[in-house]
Structure formats: structure tokens, C-alpha cells
Motif scaffolding. Structure first.
Motif, PDB file in Angstrom:
ATOM      1  N   ASP A 170      12.401  47.395  48.830  1.00 11.54           N
ATOM      2  CA  ASP A 170      12.326  47.189  50.271  1.00 11.54           C
ATOM      3  C   ASP A 170      13.351  48.079  50.973  1.00 11.54           C
ATOM      4  OD1 ASP A 170      14.693  45.965  49.611  1.00 11.54           O
ATOM      5  OD2 ASP A 170      14.287  44.098  50.673  1.00 11.54           O
ATOM      6  N   ALA A 171      13.794  49.128  50.285  1.00  9.14           N
ATOM      7  CA  ALA A 171      14.786  50.042  50.845  1.00  9.14           C
ATOM      8  C   ALA A 171      14.206  50.788  52.038  1.00  9.14           C
ATOM      9  CB  ALA A 171      15.259  51.038  49.789  1.00  9.14           C
ATOM     10  N   GLN A 172      15.030  50.985  53.043  1.00  5.43           N
ATOM     11  CA  GLN A 172      14.576  51.703  54.229  1.00  5.43           C
ATOM     12  C   GLN A 172      14.324  53.175  53.917  1.00  5.43           C
ATOM     13  OE1 GLN A 172      17.176  51.190  57.608  1.00  5.43           O
ATOM     14  NE2 GLN A 172      15.556  51.653  59.050  1.00  5.43           N
ATOM     15  N   GLU A 173      15.145  53.735  53.049  1.00  7.44           N
ATOM     16  CA  GLU A 173      14.945  55.111  52.567  1.00  7.44           C
ATOM     17  C   GLU A 173      14.761  55.020  51.057  1.00  7.44           C
ATOM     18  OE1 GLU A 173      18.218  57.473  53.854  1.00  7.44           O
ATOM     19  OE2 GLU A 173      17.591  57.469  55.950  1.00  7.44           O
TER      20      GLU A 173
ATOM     21  N   ARG B 241      13.076  57.174  44.066  1.00 11.05           N
ATOM     22  CA  ARG B 241      12.758  56.790  42.694  1.00 11.05           C
ATOM     23  C   ARG B 241      12.679  58.040  41.840  1.00 11.05           C
ATOM     24  NH1 ARG B 241      13.009  53.463  38.350  1.00 11.05           N
ATOM     25  NH2 ARG B 241      11.051  53.334  37.198  1.00 11.05           N
ATOM     26  N   SER B 242      13.508  58.104  40.791  1.00  8.34           N
ATOM     27  CA  SER B 242      13.444  59.184  39.816  1.00  8.34           C
ATOM     28  C   SER B 242      12.908  58.618  38.518  1.00  8.34           C
ATOM     29  CB  SER B 242      14.826  59.802  39.580  1.00  8.34           C
ATOM     30  OG  SER B 242      15.280  60.456  40.737  1.00  8.34           O
ATOM     31  N   LYS B 243      11.958  59.304  37.942  1.00  7.19           N
ATOM     32  CA  LYS B 243      11.339  58.830  36.705  1.00  7.19           C
ATOM     33  C   LYS B 243      11.335  59.964  35.691  1.00  7.19           C
ATOM     34  CE  LYS B 243       8.590  56.427  33.903  1.00  7.19           C
ATOM     35  NZ  LYS B 243       9.040  55.252  33.144  1.00  7.19           N
ATOM     36  N   LEU B 244      12.237  59.876  34.703  1.00  7.08           N
ATOM     37  CA  LEU B 244      12.228  60.840  33.614  1.00  7.08           C
ATOM     38  C   LEU B 244      11.049  60.530  32.709  1.00  7.08           C
ATOM     39  CD1 LEU B 244      16.013  60.935  32.680  1.00  7.08           C
ATOM     40  CD2 LEU B 244      14.801  62.267  34.383  1.00  7.08           C
ATOM     41  N   GLY B 245      10.349  61.543  32.265  1.00  7.12           N
ATOM     42  CA  GLY B 245       9.186  61.337  31.412  1.00  7.12           C
ATOM     43  C   GLY B 245       9.170  62.289  30.245  1.00  7.12           C
ATOM     44  N   SER B 246       8.020  62.444  29.659  1.00  8.57           N
ATOM     45  CA  SER B 246       7.880  63.332  28.497  1.00  8.57           C
ATOM     46  C   SER B 246       6.799  64.381  28.736  1.00  8.57           C
ATOM     47  CB  SER B 246       7.533  62.503  27.252  1.00  8.57           C
ATOM     48  OG  SER B 246       6.342  61.758  27.466  1.00  8.57           O
TER      49      SER B 246
ATOM     50  N   THR C 131       4.892  59.375  54.574  1.00 13.14           N
ATOM     51  CA  THR C 131       6.230  59.967  54.420  1.00 13.14           C
ATOM     52  C   THR C 131       6.556  60.323  52.972  1.00 13.14           C
ATOM     53  OG1 THR C 131       7.394  57.852  54.064  1.00 13.14           O
ATOM     54  CG2 THR C 131       6.999  58.532  56.343  1.00 13.14           C
ATOM     55  N   ILE C 132       5.655  60.024  52.044  1.00 16.37           N
ATOM     56  CA  ILE C 132       5.945  60.243  50.623  1.00 16.37           C
ATOM     57  C   ILE C 132       6.146  61.731  50.327  1.00 16.37           C
ATOM     58  CG2 ILE C 132       4.984  60.140  48.289  1.00 16.37           C
ATOM     59  CD1 ILE C 132       3.661  57.515  49.070  1.00 16.37           C
ATOM     60  N   VAL C 133       7.216  62.027  49.616  1.00 13.72           N
ATOM     61  CA  VAL C 133       7.510  63.386  49.143  1.00 13.72           C
ATOM     62  C   VAL C 133       7.720  63.314  47.636  1.00 13.72           C
ATOM     63  CG1 VAL C 133       9.117  65.330  49.236  1.00 13.72           C
ATOM     64  CG2 VAL C 133       8.564  64.065  51.335  1.00 13.72           C
ATOM     65  N   VAL C 134       7.081  64.221  46.912  1.00 12.17           N
ATOM     66  CA  VAL C 134       7.183  64.250  45.448  1.00 12.17           C
ATOM     67  C   VAL C 134       7.818  65.567  45.015  1.00 12.17           C
ATOM     68  CG1 VAL C 134       5.900  64.201  43.279  1.00 12.17           C
ATOM     69  CG2 VAL C 134       5.200  62.725  45.172  1.00 12.17           C
TER      70      VAL C 134
ATOM     71  N   SER D  23      10.329  60.180  47.103  1.00  7.68           N
ATOM     72  CA  SER D  23      11.075  59.611  48.221  1.00  7.68           C
ATOM     73  C   SER D  23      10.096  59.192  49.310  1.00  7.68           C
ATOM     74  CB  SER D  23      12.092  60.612  48.770  1.00  7.68           C
ATOM     75  OG  SER D  23      11.440  61.763  49.273  1.00  7.68           O
ATOM     76  N   TRP D  24      10.485  58.209  50.112  1.00  7.28           N
ATOM     77  CA  TRP D  24       9.633  57.724  51.199  1.00  7.28           C
ATOM     78  C   TRP D  24      10.502  56.986  52.210  1.00  7.28           C
ATOM     79  CZ3 TRP D  24       9.936  55.708  46.342  1.00  7.28           C
ATOM     80  CH2 TRP D  24      10.401  54.400  46.231  1.00  7.28           C
ATOM     81  N   ASP D  25       9.949  56.786  53.403  1.00  5.80           N
ATOM     82  CA  ASP D  25      10.619  56.028  54.449  1.00  5.80           C
ATOM     83  C   ASP D  25       9.885  54.707  54.655  1.00  5.80           C
ATOM     84  OD1 ASP D  25      12.464  58.054  54.884  1.00  5.80           O
ATOM     85  OD2 ASP D  25      11.206  59.033  56.389  1.00  5.80           O
ATOM     86  N   ASN D  26      10.657  53.642  54.799  1.00 10.34           N
ATOM     87  CA  ASN D  26      10.104  52.303  54.988  1.00 10.34           C
ATOM     88  C   ASN D  26      10.844  51.667  56.171  1.00 10.34           C
ATOM     89  OD1 ASN D  26       9.161  49.697  54.811  1.00 10.34           O
ATOM     90  ND2 ASN D  26       9.764  49.373  52.686  1.00 10.34           N
TER      91      ASN D  26
END
Length: 429
Positions: free
Chosen positions: A166-169, A172-177, A122-125, A135-138
Motif C-alpha cells: 500500500d506504499a504511495q511510491e 519492487r526488485s525481483k532477482l531471477g534466473s 504509472t508502472i515503469v519496468v 515502480s509505480w505510484d499509488n
């Protein structure tokens, strides 16, 4: 002695007996129910009065041995942490109060599909500034780690992020360089048992950061093209717009900080400024009114001031905040010895704005609330009625280009620091 109640019957097991060396009998009538990443065994306990429980011994895919226990008051035992559907052996043992262990009952099991693989599918990037958001579904809310790496210039995958949830939905946002060029990312999911899903690969182009000036309470911009320009002498419709983030409230009397507009002491000008620390003042035709919203430090706000010939309206973040009835013509071209005319970040030789600014616009029309809200993050430079649009996104130097066809470019009165931040509309999850 321990008592347990089952229905209307009280079961009493006496664990005060003298320890013995007699092993209990094995469990019988064994069956199991598979589920994602494990199975639940069902069995009949041996008829021994000092039964303590049942243990299961098994090895996972990583070659690590695990032991799971179940009470002697129940007839089920669950094992988890299995990462494939391959058939495997599990040994079940009955245990008594003296620590004696029965002969094993070996069961061949086939677990359900790994919960990690279910999640990984279910992973979406998607891109985020300088990096990605995932994002993903758990559905079973198992505690997992989402591990991410990216391929560097040498072709090697290097760690980028580890996130536990352990979130059901999951989000995660990761700001980078990372630069805004295609980058290959590798993502997998692991659990506390040391298992991990297959690695999934995504090629994503990170969003660019936006550069804008930090006025820092010491620099400003004058628009010389407006000075004594007959096109802007008697404007019956006008709009100002700007994104601002306040670093510090004014510390100098009269505790005002000009954002944009004309301040010359006449009854024919409009301006936006901060007063009394955290309030916006719309100064219009010799009078002014305050915002109902109090602006916080270090937070971006979109401001819009409009005049349609009869009413001045102040909008904050696309919502009408305050308004007053006014009449007259706005003279945006006025310039005198007390001021530099139309300015951004200063007025009357002082009243500097200490903060960051971007996407400043001036219109010869009164923008509606719907138009303001729809255009907060950008407008067509050829939009009807647009006089100037300074995006403040050059990232270097002191000259700011006007994106409109008028090319009313401006230059600051001093050096300033360029700041980077996520683009307009970006929300960190």
C-alpha cells in the motif's frame, strides 16, 4: 439506550423497544459524489425513531454482489471496489432496530476512474539481474497486488512475481534466473475485491549476473609478470583496488588474511590484509595502520590503498578511512623464498583470504578520492597509469584475464567455486 452528541444537542435513540414488523421509510434526497473506484452517497434518513442505518447492495464487474453498511447517525455511505466508469445500479435500503428493511431506492451511478487503472498507468519496468524491477505510484495508498508474468520459450506466460503493498511510491526488485536476452513481461494490478487493471506489456533485457571466485581460504593468485621486473622495482606512486566480501574471519594464528600485495619482511613493500578478524591493515614500508571501519561478513566492500611518495591512504567504499605519513619506494617486483612475490589472496605461504573477490586493480599512480569513487564499478582499461585490471568475471576455469593492454593474465594455485551476484552498483529496493 445509546446517546450521541451533535454540537450542543444530545440525541438519544432508544433501542430497547419491543421488536416490530413495521418497515422504515426509504431514504430521500439521494445524491452521490464519485471518486476513483467508487462513490459516496448523500441522503436524508427516514423519520423513524428506531433507524439503525442504511445498506447499499451492488454488483461489481466480476458479477460478485457486495453489501456496504452505514450507521444511522450519519447521512453518507461509501461504496468502493468498482473497476470501470460504466453506469450501474445501486439499491439503498434503510434498516431499523428490528431488522426491517425499507423499499429500495435505486440509483444509477457512474464511478470515477478506477484506482487500479490510475496506478497501472504509472508502472515503469527496468532490468535487474536475471529479471526486472518495477515502480509505480499509488496516490490513495489502496492495498494492491502487483502481478507479473513472463513469456517463456514456448510462448506461454508463466508467473514471475506477486507483490503486495500500500506504499504511495511502490518499488519492487525481483532477482531471477532469466538470461540477459529480451523477454516480454506482463504486469497488472489487482485489489481485494477481485478487480484488476488492464494488463501492460513490457519487453526488457534482464541484467546479467557477475561471476567471481570464492577464494574459500584455500586458493590464491601469483603475478609472475611482476617478479624481478625493473619497471616495478622503485615505485614512488602506486594504488591497489579490490572489491571483497568476507565469508569468514581468519581462524589461524596470527589471524591475518591477505587480500593483495607483497609481504617479504623488508621496508619497501605495500599490502592490504585483514587482521584481528574485522579490521583492514594497510602494511606499508615496515609499518602499518588499521582501518577505522570494521568490516562485516557477507557484505561487499570496495578497498583502495594509495601511496603518493609521502602519505599512504586507505579508502573504503570511496571514502577516506585512515592514513599515515610514509616515505620510500615501493618494490612490487620483489620475490624470495618466503613468499611468492605479489599475490592476491595469500602471503608467506599461508594467511589465505576466505571470501569472494572481484575487479582487482594495480596502478602506478596515486588515485585521488574523486577518481576512486567514480571508478568503483569499472574503469577504462586504457586509463593512464593502470598496470593491471583483473575483473575476475570469467565464470569458469582457473585463469583470470588482465583487461589492461599489458595482458598480465594469472592462474590460481588450485580449483575454486565460481559465485554469481548482482553487478556492481546494483541496489535492491
Amino acid at each position: 439506550m445509546i446517546a450521541a452528541v451533535s454540537g450542543c444537542e444530545t440525541i438519544i435513540k432508544d433501542y430497547s423497544n419491543t421488536p416490530d414488523n413495521v418497515a422504515p421509510g426509504p431514504v430521500t434526497n439521494v445524491s452521490y459524489t464519485p471518486f476513483s473506484g467508487g462513490v459516496t452517497f448523500h441522503y436524508t434518513l427516514p423519520d423513524d425513531e428506531d433507524i439503525m442505518g442504511v445498506k447499499a447492495v451492488y454488483t461489481n464487474e466480476m458479477g460478485k454482489e457486495f453489501l456496504m453498511l452505514a450507521s444511522g447517525y450519519i447521512d453518507t455511505l461509501t461504496i468502493i471496489g468498482l473497476n470501470t466508469t460504466e453506469e450501474r445500479e445501486v439499491n439503498l435500503y434503510a434498516i431499523d432496530n428490528s431488522g426491517n428493511v425499507s423499499t429500495p431506492v435505486t440509483v444509477l451511478i457512474t464511478p470515477g476512474e478506477s484506482e487500479l487503472e490510475v496506478i497501472a498507468q504509472t508502472i515503469v519496468v527496468a532490468p535487474s539481474p536475471g529479471g526486472i524491477k518495477i515502480s509505480w505510484d499509488n496516490p490513495t495508498r489502496v492495498y494492491i497486488a502487483v502481478e507479473t508474468s513472463y513469456k517463456d520459450a514456448s510462448g506461454n506466460f508463466v508467473p514471475y512475481d506477486s507483490y503486495y503493498s500500500d506504499a504511495q511510491e511502490g518499488r519492487r526488485s525481483k532477482l531471477g534466473s532469466l538470461e540477459a536476452v529480451p523477454v516480454e513481461f506482463a504486469v497488472y494490478v489487482r485489489n481485494r475485491w477481485g478487480n484488476q487493471s488492464e494488463v501492460k506489456y513490457f519487453t526488457v533485457t534482464p541484467d546479467p549476473y557477475v561471476s567471481h571466485p570464492d577464494m574459500a581460504g584455500k586458493v590464491s593468485f601469483t603475478v609472475p609478470y611482476f617478479h624481478n621486473n625493473s619497471a616495478y622495482t622503485a615505485m614512488q606512486s602506486v594504488s591497489y583496488e579490490a572489491w571483497i566480501k568476507i565469508n569468514n574471519y581468519s581462524k589461524v594464528e596470527p589471524f591475518m588474511a591477505t587480500i593483495m600485495g607483497v609481504e617479504d619482511g623488508t621496508d619497501k613493500t605495500l599490502m592490504l590484509r585483514m587482521v584481528n578478524d574485522d579490521v583492514i591493515q594497510a602494511s606499508a614500508f615496515g609499518g602499518g595502520f588499521m582501518s577505522n571501519t570494521h568490516l562485516e561478513l557477507n557484505k561487499w566492500y570496495h578497498l583502495a590503498l594509495t601511496y603518493d611518495g609521502s602519505t599512504v591512504r586507505l579508502y573504503i567504499n570511496g571514502q577516506l578511512d585512515a592514513s599515515r605519513s610514509r616515505s620510500g619506494y615501493h618494490n612490487m617486483s620483489v620475490v624470495n623464498t618466503n613468499d611468492g612475490g605479489f599475490m592476491i589472496g595469500q602471503s608467506l605461504g599461508a594467511r589465505f583470504f576466505d571470501g569472494e573477490i572481484r575487479d582487482v586493480r594495480v596502478w602506478r599512480v596515486a588515485r585521488t578520492e574523486t577518481e576512486i569513487r567514480a571508478g568503483q564499478c569499472g574503469v577504462d582499461p586504457y586509463s593512464e597509469g593502470l598496470i593491471a585490471n583483473w575483473k575476475f568475471d570469467e565464470g569458469h576455469g582457473t585463469e583470470i584475464k588482465d583487461a589492461s593492454p599489458n595482458h598480465y593474465d594469472i592462474t590460481s594455485n588450485g580449483a575454486f567455486e565460481w559465485i554469481v551476484s548482482p553487478p556492481c552498483g546494483y541496489v535492491e529496493e
